[in-house]
Design a protein around this motif. Structure first.
Motif, PDB file in Angstrom:
ATOM      1  N   LEU A  24      51.355 -84.285  28.400  1.00  0.00           N
ATOM      2  CA  LEU A  24      51.512 -84.468  29.841  1.00  0.00           C
ATOM      3  C   LEU A  24      50.320 -85.210  30.442  1.00  0.00           C
ATOM      4  O   LEU A  24      50.485 -86.065  31.306  1.00  0.00           O
ATOM      5  CB  LEU A  24      51.710 -83.120  30.535  1.00  0.00           C
ATOM      6  N   LYS A  25      49.134 -84.899  29.969  1.00  0.00           N
ATOM      7  CA  LYS A  25      47.941 -85.593  30.455  1.00  0.00           C
ATOM      8  C   LYS A  25      48.035 -87.086  30.128  1.00  0.00           C
ATOM      9  O   LYS A  25      47.748 -87.929  30.969  1.00  0.00           O
ATOM     10  CB  LYS A  25      46.688 -84.988  29.828  1.00  0.00           C
ATOM     11  N   GLY A  26      48.480 -87.402  28.912  1.00  0.00           N
ATOM     12  CA  GLY A  26      48.641 -88.807  28.518  1.00  0.00           C
ATOM     13  C   GLY A  26      49.684 -89.521  29.355  1.00  0.00           C
ATOM     14  O   GLY A  26      49.503 -90.679  29.743  1.00  0.00           O
ATOM     15  N   ILE A  27      50.777 -88.837  29.663  1.00  0.00           N
ATOM     16  CA  ILE A  27      51.831 -89.447  30.476  1.00  0.00           C
ATOM     17  C   ILE A  27      51.315 -89.721  31.883  1.00  0.00           C
ATOM     18  O   ILE A  27      51.516 -90.804  32.433  1.00  0.00           O
ATOM     19  CB  ILE A  27      53.080 -88.539  30.506  1.00  0.00           C
ATOM     20  N   PHE A  28      50.649 -88.738  32.481  1.00  0.00           N
ATOM     21  CA  PHE A  28      50.141 -88.930  33.835  1.00  0.00           C
ATOM     22  C   PHE A  28      49.063 -90.002  33.882  1.00  0.00           C
ATOM     23  O   PHE A  28      49.010 -90.799  34.817  1.00  0.00           O
ATOM     24  CB  PHE A  28      49.617 -87.620  34.422  1.00  0.00           C
ATOM     25  N   GLU A  29      48.225 -90.049  32.888  1.00  0.00           N
ATOM     26  CA  GLU A  29      47.185 -91.084  32.863  1.00  0.00           C
ATOM     27  C   GLU A  29      47.809 -92.462  32.725  1.00  0.00           C
ATOM     28  O   GLU A  29      47.356 -93.425  33.335  1.00  0.00           O
ATOM     29  CB  GLU A  29      46.197 -90.824  31.727  1.00  0.00           C
ATOM     30  N   ALA A  30      48.880 -92.568  31.932  1.00  0.00           N
ATOM     31  CA  ALA A  30      49.535 -93.862  31.747  1.00  0.00           C
ATOM     32  C   ALA A  30      50.216 -94.327  33.024  1.00  0.00           C
ATOM     33  O   ALA A  30      50.268 -95.526  33.305  1.00  0.00           O
ATOM     34  CB  ALA A  30      50.553 -93.765  30.619  1.00  0.00           C
ATOM     35  N   THR A  31      50.736 -93.409  33.827  1.00  0.00           N
ATOM     36  CA  THR A  31      51.416 -93.812  35.062  1.00  0.00           C
ATOM     37  C   THR A  31      50.439 -94.132  36.185  1.00  0.00           C
ATOM     38  O   THR A  31      50.823 -94.739  37.169  1.00  0.00           O
ATOM     39  CB  THR A  31      52.383 -92.700  35.546  1.00  0.00           C
ATOM     40  N   GLU A  32      49.187 -93.743  36.030  1.00  0.00           N
ATOM     41  CA  GLU A  32      48.191 -94.002  37.063  1.00  0.00           C
ATOM     42  C   GLU A  32      47.472 -95.332  36.867  1.00  0.00           C
ATOM     43  O   GLU A  32      46.577 -95.670  37.635  1.00  0.00           O
ATOM     44  CB  GLU A  32      47.168 -92.861  37.098  1.00  0.00           C
ATOM     45  N   SER A  55      53.029 -66.699  14.934  1.00  0.00           N
ATOM     46  CA  SER A  55      53.806 -67.032  16.119  1.00  0.00           C
ATOM     47  C   SER A  55      52.885 -67.294  17.302  1.00  0.00           C
ATOM     48  O   SER A  55      53.076 -68.246  18.055  1.00  0.00           O
ATOM     49  CB  SER A  55      54.779 -65.905  16.436  1.00  0.00           C
ATOM     50  N   TYR A  56      51.882 -66.452  17.485  1.00  0.00           N
ATOM     51  CA  TYR A  56      50.931 -66.657  18.579  1.00  0.00           C
ATOM     52  C   TYR A  56      50.157 -67.955  18.393  1.00  0.00           C
ATOM     53  O   TYR A  56      49.926 -68.697  19.346  1.00  0.00           O
ATOM     54  CB  TYR A  56      49.963 -65.480  18.694  1.00  0.00           C
ATOM     55  N   LYS A  57      49.759 -68.241  17.158  1.00  0.00           N
ATOM     56  CA  LYS A  57      49.035 -69.485  16.886  1.00  0.00           C
ATOM     57  C   LYS A  57      49.922 -70.689  17.167  1.00  0.00           C
ATOM     58  O   LYS A  57      49.477 -71.678  17.759  1.00  0.00           O
ATOM     59  CB  LYS A  57      48.544 -69.513  15.439  1.00  0.00           C
ATOM     60  N   ASN A  58      51.194 -70.618  16.741  1.00  0.00           N
ATOM     61  CA  ASN A  58      52.121 -71.722  16.990  1.00  0.00           C
ATOM     62  C   ASN A  58      52.347 -71.918  18.478  1.00  0.00           C
ATOM     63  O   ASN A  58      52.385 -73.043  18.968  1.00  0.00           O
ATOM     64  CB  ASN A  58      53.465 -71.481  16.290  1.00  0.00           C
ATOM     65  N   GLN A  59      52.494 -70.834  19.197  1.00  0.00           N
ATOM     66  CA  GLN A  59      52.705 -70.915  20.639  1.00  0.00           C
ATOM     67  C   GLN A  59      51.485 -71.546  21.309  1.00  0.00           C
ATOM     68  O   GLN A  59      51.620 -72.417  22.171  1.00  0.00           O
ATOM     69  CB  GLN A  59      52.974 -69.535  21.214  1.00  0.00           C
ATOM     70  N   SER A  60      50.309 -71.133  20.901  1.00  0.00           N
ATOM     71  CA  SER A  60      49.081 -71.691  21.462  1.00  0.00           C
ATOM     72  C   SER A  60      48.988 -73.189  21.161  1.00  0.00           C
ATOM     73  O   SER A  60      48.637 -73.987  22.037  1.00  0.00           O
ATOM     74  CB  SER A  60      47.876 -70.956  20.876  1.00  0.00           C
ATOM     75  N   GLU A  61      49.314 -73.576  19.945  1.00  0.00           N
ATOM     76  CA  GLU A  61      49.259 -74.987  19.562  1.00  0.00           C
ATOM     77  C   GLU A  61      50.290 -75.806  20.334  1.00  0.00           C
ATOM     78  O   GLU A  61      50.015 -76.923  20.760  1.00  0.00           O
ATOM     79  CB  GLU A  61      49.479 -75.136  18.053  1.00  0.00           C
ATOM     80  N   LEU A  62      51.484 -75.255  20.538  1.00  0.00           N
ATOM     81  CA  LEU A  62      52.508 -75.958  21.317  1.00  0.00           C
ATOM     82  C   LEU A  62      52.063 -76.149  22.767  1.00  0.00           C
ATOM     83  O   LEU A  62      52.276 -77.219  23.352  1.00  0.00           O
ATOM     84  CB  LEU A  62      53.838 -75.202  21.268  1.00  0.00           C
ATOM     85  N   LEU A  63      51.438 -75.138  23.347  1.00  0.00           N
ATOM     86  CA  LEU A  63      50.939 -75.272  24.717  1.00  0.00           C
ATOM     87  C   LEU A  63      49.858 -76.344  24.812  1.00  0.00           C
ATOM     88  O   LEU A  63      49.824 -77.139  25.750  1.00  0.00           O
ATOM     89  CB  LEU A  63      50.399 -73.934  25.221  1.00  0.00           C
ATOM     90  N   ARG A  64      48.965 -76.363  23.821  1.00  0.00           N
ATOM     91  CA  ARG A  64      47.903 -77.375  23.813  1.00  0.00           C
ATOM     92  C   ARG A  64      48.501 -78.774  23.655  1.00  0.00           C
ATOM     93  O   ARG A  64      48.108 -79.714  24.346  1.00  0.00           O
ATOM     94  CB  ARG A  64      46.913 -77.098  22.683  1.00  0.00           C
ATOM     95  N   THR A  65      49.493 -78.894  22.774  1.00  0.00           N
ATOM     96  CA  THR A  65      50.148 -80.186  22.561  1.00  0.00           C
ATOM     97  C   THR A  65      50.844 -80.649  23.835  1.00  0.00           C
ATOM     98  O   THR A  65      50.771 -81.815  24.207  1.00  0.00           O
ATOM     99  CB  THR A  65      51.158 -80.077  21.406  1.00  0.00           C
ATOM    100  N   ARG A  66      51.532 -79.723  24.507  1.00  0.00           N
ATOM    101  CA  ARG A  66      52.201 -80.060  25.766  1.00  0.00           C
ATOM    102  C   ARG A  66      51.194 -80.555  26.796  1.00  0.00           C
ATOM    103  O   ARG A  66      51.425 -81.560  27.471  1.00  0.00           O
ATOM    104  CB  ARG A  66      52.948 -78.845  26.293  1.00  0.00           C
ATOM    105  N   HIS A  67      50.065 -79.870  26.884  1.00  0.00           N
ATOM    106  CA  HIS A  67      49.029 -80.274  27.831  1.00  0.00           C
ATOM    107  C   HIS A  67      48.536 -81.689  27.532  1.00  0.00           C
ATOM    108  O   HIS A  67      48.404 -82.516  28.441  1.00  0.00           O
ATOM    109  CB  HIS A  67      47.871 -79.270  27.794  1.00  0.00           C
ATOM    110  N   VAL A  68      48.292 -81.965  26.267  1.00  0.00           N
ATOM    111  CA  VAL A  68      47.786 -83.289  25.878  1.00  0.00           C
ATOM    112  C   VAL A  68      48.821 -84.366  26.185  1.00  0.00           C
ATOM    113  O   VAL A  68      48.495 -85.434  26.722  1.00  0.00           O
ATOM    114  CB  VAL A  68      47.400 -83.291  24.378  1.00  0.00           C
TER     115      VAL A  68
END
Length: 94
Positions: free
Chosen positions: A56-64, A41-54
């Motif tokens: 969101l970063k891609g979305i913001f970079e695309a809008t810039e 569960s902790y590993k999945n949560q960590s992976e989901l947070l990392r995926t969310r970060h990636v």
């Protein structure tokens, strides 16, 4: 007669003790499984947070983006831009 009762009582205690030992072993196995599930569960949560970060970063970079990222090559020139009146007529038609 008392010895028979004591003997039966001792056998029941022995059976009870064996049952408790069996239950204790099962409880240890269950606790081990729970720990494994928590770790996953902790590993999945960590992976989901990392995926969310990636993402969101891609979305913001695309809008810039300030320059076009796609170009279309046409065989002929585009028609001239319609006048404001023609634009209104087209919008009314739609």
């Amino acid at each position: 007669k008392n010895l028979a009762i004591i003997s039966q009582f001792n056998e029941r205690l022995k059976d009870f003790g064996e049952s408790l030992q069996s239950q204790a072993k099962q409880l240890e196995k269950m606790n081990a499984n729970i720990l494994v599930i928590k770790q996953l569960s902790y590993k999945n949560q960590s992976e989901l947070l990392r995926t969310r970060h990636v993402l969101l970063k891609g979305i913001f970079e695309a809008t810039e983006v300030r320059t076009p990222t796609t170009f279309i090559v046409l065989n002929s020139k585009l028609p001239p831009e319609p006048s404001d009146g023609d634009k209104e007529k087209m919008l009314d038609f739609v």
